[in-house]
Scaffold this motif. Structure first.
Motif, PDB file in Angstrom:
ATOM      1  N   SER C 102      37.979 129.827  19.753  1.00 32.19           N
ATOM      2  CA  SER C 102      39.424 129.584  19.787  1.00 32.19           C
ATOM      3  C   SER C 102      39.855 128.682  18.638  1.00 32.19           C
ATOM      4  N   GLU C 103      40.681 129.236  17.793  1.00 36.37           N
ATOM      5  CA  GLU C 103      41.230 128.460  16.687  1.00 36.37           C
ATOM      6  C   GLU C 103      42.109 127.326  17.220  1.00 36.37           C
ATOM      7  N   VAL C 104      42.796 127.598  18.325  1.00 34.30           N
ATOM      8  CA  VAL C 104      43.659 126.563  18.913  1.00 34.30           C
ATOM      9  C   VAL C 104      42.818 125.377  19.402  1.00 34.30           C
ATOM     10  N   CYS C 105      41.701 125.664  20.051  1.00 35.08           N
ATOM     11  CA  CYS C 105      40.803 124.578  20.497  1.00 35.08           C
ATOM     12  C   CYS C 105      40.273 123.793  19.302  1.00 35.08           C
ATOM     13  N   ARG C 106      39.971 124.498  18.225  1.00 33.19           N
ATOM     14  CA  ARG C 106      39.454 123.817  17.036  1.00 33.19           C
ATOM     15  C   ARG C 106      40.503 122.846  16.489  1.00 33.19           C
ATOM     16  N   MET C 107      41.738 123.311  16.474  1.00 38.40           N
ATOM     17  CA  MET C 107      42.815 122.459  15.982  1.00 38.40           C
ATOM     18  C   MET C 107      43.112 121.315  16.949  1.00 38.40           C
ATOM     19  N   CYS C 108      42.998 121.588  18.233  1.00 39.63           N
ATOM     20  CA  CYS C 108      43.236 120.528  19.225  1.00 39.63           C
ATOM     21  C   CYS C 108      42.165 119.448  19.074  1.00 39.63           C
ATOM     22  N   ALA C 109      40.935 119.867  18.902  1.00 46.88           N
ATOM     23  CA  ALA C 109      39.839 118.900  18.714  1.00 46.88           C
ATOM     24  C   ALA C 109      40.077 118.053  17.471  1.00 46.88           C
ATOM     25  N   ALA C 110      40.572 118.676  16.420  1.00 47.14           N
ATOM     26  CA  ALA C 110      40.855 117.933  15.186  1.00 47.14           C
ATOM     27  C   ALA C 110      41.981 116.921  15.400  1.00 47.14           C
ATOM     28  N   ALA C 111      42.984 117.313  16.175  1.00 44.86           N
ATOM     29  CA  ALA C 111      44.097 116.393  16.466  1.00 44.86           C
ATOM     30  C   ALA C 111      43.612 115.221  17.316  1.00 44.86           C
ATOM     31  N   CYS C 112      42.693 115.500  18.248  1.00 41.52           N
ATOM     32  CA  CYS C 112      42.112 114.425  19.069  1.00 41.52           C
ATOM     33  C   CYS C 112      41.315 113.460  18.191  1.00 41.52           C
ATOM     34  N   LYS C 113      40.535 114.020  17.272  1.00 45.55           N
ATOM     35  CA  LYS C 113      39.719 113.185  16.369  1.00 45.55           C
ATOM     36  C   LYS C 113      40.624 112.291  15.517  1.00 45.55           C
ATOM     37  N   ALA C 114      41.680 112.864  15.000  1.00 47.83           N
ATOM     38  CA  ALA C 114      42.605 112.100  14.151  1.00 47.83           C
ATOM     39  C   ALA C 114      43.292 110.993  14.958  1.00 47.83           C
ATOM     40  N   CYS C 115      43.609 111.284  16.210  1.00 47.23           N
ATOM     41  CA  CYS C 115      44.264 110.292  17.064  1.00 47.23           C
ATOM     42  C   CYS C 115      43.287 109.157  17.405  1.00 47.23           C
ATOM     43  N   MET C 116      42.060 109.530  17.730  1.00 52.57           N
ATOM     44  CA  MET C 116      41.020 108.511  17.985  1.00 52.57           C
ATOM     45  C   MET C 116      40.880 107.578  16.790  1.00 52.57           C
ATOM     46  N   ASP C 117      40.763 108.176  15.607  1.00 50.02           N
ATOM     47  CA  ASP C 117      40.579 107.381  14.388  1.00 50.02           C
ATOM     48  C   ASP C 117      41.763 106.443  14.158  1.00 50.02           C
ATOM     49  N   ALA C 118      42.959 106.954  14.359  1.00 51.84           N
ATOM     50  CA  ALA C 118      44.163 106.134  14.139  1.00 51.84           C
ATOM     51  C   ALA C 118      44.230 104.985  15.143  1.00 51.84           C
ATOM     52  N   CYS C 119      43.853 105.265  16.390  1.00 47.92           N
ATOM     53  CA  CYS C 119      43.839 104.206  17.413  1.00 47.92           C
ATOM     54  C   CYS C 119      42.778 103.152  17.083  1.00 47.92           C
ATOM     55  N   MET C 120      41.625 103.615  16.609  1.00 46.69           N
ATOM     56  CA  MET C 120      40.557 102.664  16.243  1.00 46.69           C
ATOM     57  C   MET C 120      40.985 101.784  15.069  1.00 46.69           C
ATOM     58  N   THR C 121      41.726 102.364  14.152  1.00 50.49           N
ATOM     59  CA  THR C 121      42.202 101.593  12.995  1.00 50.49           C
ATOM     60  C   THR C 121      43.178 100.498  13.440  1.00 50.49           C
ATOM     61  N   VAL C 122      44.092 100.844  14.338  1.00 53.09           N
ATOM     62  CA  VAL C 122      45.025  99.840  14.861  1.00 53.09           C
ATOM     63  C   VAL C 122      44.256  98.772  15.639  1.00 53.09           C
ATOM     64  N   ARG C 123      43.301  99.214  16.413  1.00 55.26           N
ATOM     65  CA  ARG C 123      42.493  98.284  17.211  1.00 55.26           C
ATOM     66  C   ARG C 123      41.771  97.280  16.318  1.00 55.26           C
ATOM     67  N   SER C 124      41.179  97.778  15.242  1.00 54.98           N
ATOM     68  CA  SER C 124      40.473  96.892  14.303  1.00 54.98           C
ATOM     69  C   SER C 124      41.435  95.902  13.645  1.00 54.98           C
ATOM     70  N   ALA C 125      42.597  96.407  13.272  1.00 56.49           N
ATOM     71  CA  ALA C 125      43.585  95.543  12.617  1.00 56.49           C
ATOM     72  C   ALA C 125      44.062  94.447  13.568  1.00 56.49           C
ATOM     73  N   MET C 126      44.188  94.793  14.861  1.00 53.57           N
ATOM     74  CA  MET C 126      44.603  93.789  15.847  1.00 53.57           C
ATOM     75  C   MET C 126      43.502  92.756  16.055  1.00 53.57           C
ATOM     76  N   ALA C 127      42.263  93.215  16.102  1.00 53.07           N
ATOM     77  CA  ALA C 127      41.143  92.314  16.379  1.00 53.07           C
ATOM     78  C   ALA C 127      40.957  91.284  15.276  1.00 53.07           C
ATOM     79  N   THR C 128      41.326  91.658  14.053  1.00 51.99           N
ATOM     80  CA  THR C 128      41.150  90.744  12.928  1.00 51.99           C
ATOM     81  C   THR C 128      42.433  89.993  12.588  1.00 51.99           C
ATOM     82  N   ALA C 129      43.523  90.303  13.316  1.00 52.85           N
ATOM     83  CA  ALA C 129      44.809  89.649  13.015  1.00 52.85           C
ATOM     84  C   ALA C 129      44.799  88.189  13.471  1.00 52.85           C
TER      85      ALA C 129
END
Lengths: 129, 129, 129, 129
Positions: C102-129
């Motif tokens: 499923s191409e849709v599942c592949r794209m959904c997985a990519a969107a999940c990965k991008a969201c995880m990464d973005a949340c981790m980036t905010v989390r890191s920035a908060m932890a060091t703030a």
């Protein structure tokens, strides 16, 4: 919903002062019950699932709007009730197609019917207010 | 929304096969932008806040329903569009009352107007399909 | 999200004054994109659907919370980010199981990965703030 | 929630087979009650409103996730419970600041406390399962 909370909603929308709040309360409860039934039903991976998801979201939005009448007008309230009634109808019809095979679908359809009826009752009370 | 995802939505609802999917896409984008503007605007604690919260929820529900057309009918879609248009109107009117004093309200009103227009465009396309 | 709107969010939460708002903006965009991908993916009636629905709701709640930092604390923000990261992981794993089909599942997985990464980036920035 | 519906949720998540479903039921009810109290409380335009909106969304997302355990893992469930507990704490603290002046805030804080307790109970039951 407690009486104090209901009281804080009373008179929140112009033209609603004469509304019987017990009808609003019954409708909010029916929306909440329908959202929950639809959410469970949508996990069955049957053909009704997309309708159940749509109905769950619409019922939650309807319930919340009734709790925030300061941000409503009678016209918007009517339109929201019509949308909720229409969405419950779609979900009920979809669930009834396999109500014989799924007890969960049968219960979801019943929750949709109860929510439609409660919305229609509020709609009628508003139209005659 | 990617073209592949849009393609998976195409033909999902009976009677929608002739719908111009770019209109749907524009409407989903407008709903998403409106939900976000309303959510930010609602934190200002101005008189528009309850309308903004109602509008944010309705726009999210509308956007999701357009992504789940398998669980919609033309009649329910029309009713949902009418509800979204009505709710955007309420929020726009509420925000315009203090648009002179709040840049955020001015932007929220603009997002509501854009969402209303996009919903009306989809509605017209459906009515003539 | 417009710069004016972003500005209205700036400094809304104690301890966030030094936060790079472009990281927050990227995270809200990733949450929105993930909610949309998950909503479409959930209509496929594949085994990932319940995870997609859970992820769509969590991403929407996360996005909205970032727009309402006046009603957050650093501790609650951290916990919400962890929950969003965990939910995206579950959805990504579920979608990857049939990404070949499923191409849709592949794209959904990519969107999940991008969201995880973005949340981790905010989390890191908060932890060091 | 009906026993039949609860039964359809039972065993839905690996490692949950020994979970006492009455604890889950109580937690879903507490989430629903908290969402409703927070939604009403947020319309008061007091300083707690953004926290109430965040808490309402998180409680709804938590409730729905418990109804869709097929799309959860124990780790994600733990993280979601922690986020819901943290958000309820923030909202309760914000409402307690003017609990003397607002009966609605007092009730909202009580609903947050009850939701926190119910989430902690589920969390403990999972940890020892």
């Amino acid at each position: 919903m407690d009486a104090t909370m209901m009281g804080s909603m009373k008179d929140a929308m112009p033209g609603m002062a004469t509304m019987d709040m017990s009808l609003m309360q019954a409708c909010m409860d029916a929306c909440s019950a329908c959202e929950q039934a639809c959410t469970v039903c949508s996990t069955q991976m049957m053909s009704c699932a997309p309708a159940c998801m749509n109905c769950a979201d619409m019922c939650n939005t309807m319930m919340r709007a009734m709790m925030r009448m300061q941000g409503m007008t009678p016209a918007a309230m009517m339109a929201m009730l019509d949308a909720c009634i229409a969405m419950c109808q779609v979900c009920m019809d979809a669930c009834m197609e396999h109500a014989e095979h799924s007890e969960v679908c049968r219960m979801c359809a019943a929750a949709c019917k109860a929510c439609m009826d409660a919305c229609m009752t509020v709609r009628s009370a508003m139209a005659t207010a």
